[in-house]
Every structure is written in structure tokens, then in C-alpha cells.
Design a protein around this motif. Structure first.
Motif, short mmCIF file in Angstrom:
data_model
loop_
_atom_site.label_atom_id
_atom_site.label_comp_id
_atom_site.label_asym_id
_atom_site.label_seq_id
_atom_site.Cartn_x
_atom_site.Cartn_y
_atom_site.Cartn_z
N UNK A 44 0.82 -1.21 0.00
CA UNK A 44 0.00 0.00 0.00
C UNK A 44 0.86 1.26 0.00
N UNK A 45 1.93 1.27 0.80
CA UNK A 45 2.82 2.42 0.86
C UNK A 45 3.45 2.74 -0.49
N UNK A 46 3.62 1.72 -1.30
CA UNK A 46 4.27 1.91 -2.59
C UNK A 46 3.26 2.08 -3.73
N UNK A 47 2.01 2.36 -3.36
CA UNK A 47 1.00 2.63 -4.37
C UNK A 47 0.41 1.40 -5.01
N UNK A 48 0.51 0.26 -4.35
CA UNK A 48 0.03 -1.00 -4.92
C UNK A 48 -1.44 -1.28 -4.74
N UNK A 49 -2.16 -0.40 -4.06
CA UNK A 49 -3.60 -0.60 -3.89
C UNK A 49 -4.01 -0.64 -2.44
N UNK A 50 -5.31 -0.78 -2.25
CA UNK A 50 -5.89 -0.83 -0.91
C UNK A 50 -5.67 -2.22 -0.31
N UNK A 51 -5.10 -2.29 0.89
CA UNK A 51 -4.77 -3.58 1.48
C UNK A 51 -5.96 -4.54 1.61
N UNK A 52 -7.11 -4.02 2.05
CA UNK A 52 -8.23 -4.93 2.27
C UNK A 52 -8.74 -5.54 0.96
N UNK A 53 -8.84 -4.71 -0.07
CA UNK A 53 -9.28 -5.23 -1.37
C UNK A 53 -8.28 -6.25 -1.91
N UNK A 54 -6.99 -5.96 -1.77
CA UNK A 54 -5.97 -6.90 -2.23
C UNK A 54 -6.03 -8.19 -1.43
N UNK A 55 -6.19 -8.06 -0.11
CA UNK A 55 -6.25 -9.25 0.74
C UNK A 55 -7.42 -10.14 0.33
N UNK A 56 -8.59 -9.56 0.19
CA UNK A 56 -9.78 -10.34 -0.14
C UNK A 56 -9.79 -10.86 -1.57
N UNK A 57 -8.93 -10.33 -2.42
CA UNK A 57 -8.88 -10.80 -3.82
C UNK A 57 -8.07 -12.08 -3.96
N UNK A 58 -7.38 -12.50 -2.92
CA UNK A 58 -6.56 -13.71 -2.97
C UNK A 58 -7.26 -14.88 -2.29
N UNK A 59 -7.17 -16.04 -2.91
CA UNK A 59 -7.81 -17.24 -2.38
C UNK A 59 -7.31 -17.59 -0.98
N UNK A 60 -6.08 -17.21 -0.65
CA UNK A 60 -5.53 -17.53 0.66
C UNK A 60 -6.34 -16.86 1.78
N UNK A 61 -7.10 -15.82 1.45
CA UNK A 61 -7.92 -15.14 2.48
C UNK A 61 -9.28 -15.80 2.68
N UNK A 62 -9.62 -16.76 1.85
CA UNK A 62 -10.91 -17.44 2.00
C UNK A 62 -11.04 -18.03 3.40
N UNK A 63 -12.12 -17.74 4.05
CA UNK A 63 -12.38 -18.28 5.38
C UNK A 63 -11.80 -17.47 6.52
N UNK A 64 -10.99 -16.45 6.21
CA UNK A 64 -10.42 -15.61 7.27
C UNK A 64 -11.48 -14.59 7.67
N UNK A 65 -11.87 -14.63 8.93
CA UNK A 65 -12.88 -13.71 9.43
C UNK A 65 -12.24 -12.34 9.72
N UNK A 66 -13.05 -11.29 9.62
CA UNK A 66 -12.54 -9.95 9.89
C UNK A 66 -12.02 -9.83 11.32
N UNK A 67 -12.62 -10.52 12.29
CA UNK A 67 -12.12 -10.43 13.66
C UNK A 67 -10.73 -11.05 13.78
#
Length: 114
Positions: A44-67
């Protein structure tokens, strides 16, 4: 897991065909999504995008709850904030400013999850 992924620990060959992850002193066993979450403040610091949108766009985040994500981000923000307040190590004068910036980026991401 690598445990310290950020731009300066990634090398890309000139043809963009291979990527190397370097500097593994914090290698450990952990949830597969942690490396992605740990790296995104730097992205994000280097202009790569919004962290949350990037996180949720990857399959590795499937099933990870916001809490769960909030708990990790709170710890990461605390680590960066504490580290930024320490004395600069010899030969790495910009480290503390970089850690401060990552702490701010992590807190912004954390606040967006509220």
C-alpha cells in the motif's frame, strides 16, 4: 511462512519470469494468509492498492474472518509502532521511518475494518 515479506525482500528477475523471496530470519509455521497480511501495508505504501481489497482478492484469504484479521493487524501495528520508537540500528538509518510508515498504513487498514 516467511514472516517479513515486504518489497525489499522480494527479487524479480529482469524478464519478470521468476520471483525470489529473500531474507528469511523470521521463518516459522503459521496460517497461510499471514504473509499476505504482513506484506500488504508495504504494498500500500508503494502505491500498490488498498490492502483490504488486495487481501480479499486472494484465495488464501478465503475463510479468514474480519475479527481474526483485526487481531493480526492490531498486533502488527503495535509491532511497527514500538519498533519505530527504538534507536536506529547501525547501518540502517531509514529503518525506523519505514517502520513508522508501515505502522500508519497498518492502522489505516485496521480502522477500515471497524
Amino acid at each position: 511462512m516467511h514472516g517479513d515479506l515486504r518489497a525489499d525482500n522480494v527479487m524479480i528477475d529482469p524478464d519478470h519470469r521468476r520471483v525470489w523471496l529473500i531474507d528469511w530470519p523470521h521463518a516459522s509455521v503459521g496460517a497461510p494468509w499471514l504473509d499476505l497480511a504482513f506484506m500488504l501495508p508495504s504494498v500500500s505504501l508503494q502505491g500498490g492498492g488498498e490492502p483490504h481489497a488486495l487481501f480479499r482478492s486472494h484465495a488464501v484469504s478465503d475463510g479468514v474472518r474480519d475479527d481474526e484479521l483485526r487481531a493480526v493487524l492490531a498486533g502488527l501495528a503495535g509491532y511497527f509502532t514500538w519498533s519505530a520508537l527504538q534507536e536506529a540500528p547501525p547501518g540502517i538509518p531509514n529503518l525506523r521511518a519505514f517502520q513508522h510508515a508501515q505502522g500508519v498504513a497498518t492502522l489505516e487498514w485496521l480502522r477500515s475494518l471497524a
